[in-house]
Enzyme design. Structure first.
Site, mmCIF file in Angstrom:
data_model
loop_
_atom_site.group_PDB
_atom_site.id
_atom_site.type_symbol
_atom_site.label_atom_id
_atom_site.label_comp_id
_atom_site.label_asym_id
_atom_site.label_seq_id
_atom_site.Cartn_x
_atom_site.Cartn_y
_atom_site.Cartn_z
ATOM 1 N N GLY A 67 -5.679 7.909 -5.055
ATOM 2 C CA GLY A 67 -6.430 8.533 -5.907
ATOM 3 C C GLY A 67 -6.823 7.895 -7.392
ATOM 4 C CB SER A 68 -7.107 9.345 -10.694
ATOM 5 O OG SER A 68 -7.560 8.915 -12.151
ATOM 6 C CB CYS A 69 -7.501 4.277 -12.392
ATOM 7 S SG CYS A 69 -8.419 3.288 -11.255
#
Length: 591
Positions: A67-69
């Site tokens: 998922g998200s950085c």
């Protein structure tokens, strides 16, 4: 001396140290952003089997992040808050969460061991859940090591980086501090990540998109202000991701003043360093979007996937904080999708569209969510969608949902995305690639996962724009709302970038939609929006975003409905949603 007999495994220590804690473990990847509360350490991803666990005083074992950085930002906050795990064990190399530990060590002197185990050793470790686990550099055991001090504690590794990375004269100048303290620290972090990635040299990039401007807590602000106060200035054009507030309206929106002021200070720290105040999670909608083959350094998971897959530009899935370090130096590791061989497909996904009719815009986020779950860390090529002629917004929705559950930096679509005109263009002939068939009935389960609300649950909010709405989507929404009346009991809110908002205003669509009852919010995005826009109620939230339908329950504590844009408009007018399966999926389930 050898350790006491017990389970003893050895791996690769990406961050060295000594620690002990109770093992919590899962064979499912975890996104720290949207999946872990940075202030409490609770795992809040309600789709994960570790949901409800707290990380403090534990050793965490997961295959990798996903998922998200922004997971690196959450990791930094956890370590500074003393709410994080005492060590992390991975089955695969993990860049985002490891980078958060590296930044904590380099900037704040706080660290934990990070060890990557071989698959069979990781599987053995999964069976030790609930036991005390001891970590000593690259060694992991359920028994204390006899050659380790009785008092187990974190031991920084001195911030070393790989010596086999070839340095240019400019790199050496940066390391010597000849271009300022901010650049010196930044190149150290870049080089440590280069060593982790196995890169043998650094490369120049033409632009950077910074995701680290999201306010995750005091640590994110301290980090940015330190770099700015050390004289940091970006060396390449740098855009900024969505921030945590609508910078021009947050006071009128009733946002808590302490939070709003801190988020505004964070944004200022980045613009003070020369970044452009674009504040969008969809930088591919800007005129500055890179072209095919251009080497860039983008963070923000959906933007990375879009840049690589749809634009054909080249970027790794850069963690928060590494992004600004690259902007301050103009230098990035030559690894990952920057290199041809690492852009090859490692999974073939064939989609069977036979006899399927009435496909709408809900299809692509559901398919992206499913393909991302199948792919995990592999780059898929999706076959069978060419005749659908997906639009840029369809590909945006697919990529955002894909990136939510996959750690892969890109996908290909045969005959659609720029590098996949022919299957041979994206296949490494020296390796056999596995193949998976996806039937329409396979999409029923992901649709059900994204619809977490009860069938007859009322709604009071329709959430649109995750990722940010494009100018075309704003126009489509205006056309769908023509001649309709919104329920007074439902708010409908659109997030978009300043650029799209300005163009939509000029075209008259903003005024038309505001008359219908739509509220526009710029600069921020749904993964950062909280009270008072999102109230604590028993009602559900309706969205057309697969990404937000996944993260939303953990971020808001609310249940979610997912549907097409037309279904969202209809729900806003009725004030209810019947949890209606889309027609193309209904036809499938009835076959």
């Amino acid at each position: 001396m050898s350790p006491h007999v017990g389970l003893v495994v050895e791996g690769t220590a990406h961050v060295k140290g000594k620690a002990c804690g109770t093992l919590i473990a899962s064979d499912l990847e975890l996104s720290f952003w949207g999946g872990v509360n940075p202030q409490t350490g609770e795992i809040i991803d309600r789709h994960h089997d570790l949901s409800g666990y707290h990380l403090q005083d534990t050793v965490l074992a997961i295959p990798s992040g996903r998922g998200s950085c922004s997971g690196s930002g959450v990791m930094l906050e956890l370590l500074l808050n003393k709410k994080g795990p005492r060590a992390i064990l991975f089955e695969r190399q993990e860049d985002i969460l490891t980078l958060g530990v590296l930044v904590s060590e380099e900037i704040f002197g706080k660290t934990i061991p990070v060890v990557v185990l071989k698959p069979k050793d990781f599987r053995a470790m999964l069976r030790m859940k609930g036991n005390a686990i001891y970590v000593d550099s690259h060694r992991v055991s359920d028994r204390v090591f006899s050659d380790t001090r009785t008092e187990l504690q974190k031991e920084p590794n001195g911030g070393s980086f790989a010596e086999d990375v070839q340095l240019s004269n400019f790199d050496k100048e940066l390391l010597q501090g000849l271009h300022g303290e901010a650049s010196r620290i930044a190149i150290r972090i870049v080089l440590r990540m280069a060593g982790l990635l196995g890169a043998h040299e650094l490369m120049n990039v033409t632009q950077v998109h910074v995701d680290g401007c999201v306010y995750t807590g005091s640590g994110s602000l301290q980090f940015a202000e330190k770099l700015r106060d050390w004289g940091g200035k970006v060396r390449v054009p740098t855009t900024l991701n969505s921030i945590s507030i609508d910078q021009e309206r947050w006071r009128d929106q009733g946002v808590d003043s302490s939070f709003g002021e801190a988020a505004a200070k964070l944004a200022k720290a980045y613009t003070d360093m020369g970044s452009k105040p674009t504040f969008t999670c969809a930088p591919y909608q800007l005129q500055s979007a890179p072209r095919k083959g251009e080497q860039v350094a983008w963070a923000e998971s959906n933007a990375v996937v879009y840049a690589n897959s749809v634009l054909g530009a080249r970027t790794m899935k850069y963690p928060d904080y590494l992004d600004i370090c690259i902007a301050l130096t103009g230098r990035a590791p030559k690894a990952g999708p920057h290199v041809d061989i690492n852009r090859m497909a490692s999974l073939i996904v064939t989609v069977d569209l036979q006899d399927v009719e009435g496909i709408d815009d809900s299809f692509f986020p559901i398919l992206g969510y499913h393909v991302g779950s199948i792919a995990a860390n592999r780059i898929p090529v999706v076959i069978g969608l060419q005749n659908l002629a997906p639009s840029k917004d369809d590909l945006k929705a697919f990529g955002a949902a894909f990136a939510t559950v996959s750690s892969a930096p890109m996908f290909h679509m045969l005959g659609v995305t720029p590098e996949a005109a022919l299957l041979s263009n994206i296949m490494d002939e020296t390796h056999q690639v596995p193949s998976v068939a996806v039937r329409m009935e396979d999409l029923i389960e992901p649709w059900q996962k994204l619809n977490s609300a009860h069938e007859h649950q009322s709604i009071d909010l329709v959430s649109l724009g995750n990722p940010h709405f494009s100018i075309k989507e704003i126009k489509t929404l205006a056309l769908l709302c023509e001649g309709l009346a919104k329920s007074q009991d439902v708010s409908i809110v659109v997030t978009c970038g300043r650029s799209s908002y300005s163009l939509a205003s000029q075209a008259g669509w903003v005024e038309q939609l505001e008359n219908f009852g739509v509220e526009f919010i710029t600069d921020t995005c749904w993964c950062m929006i909280t009270k008072p826009t999102i109230l604590t109620t028993e009602n559900a939230i309706m969205t057309n975003s697969g990404k937000y339908a996944h993260y939303g329950p953990g971020l808001t504590g609310r249940k979610f409905f997912f549907g097409s844009l037309m279904q969202c408009v209809e729900a806003a007018c009725r004030g209810t949603y019947a949890k209606e399966m889309p027609q193309w999926l209904l036809n499938t389930s009835g076959r």
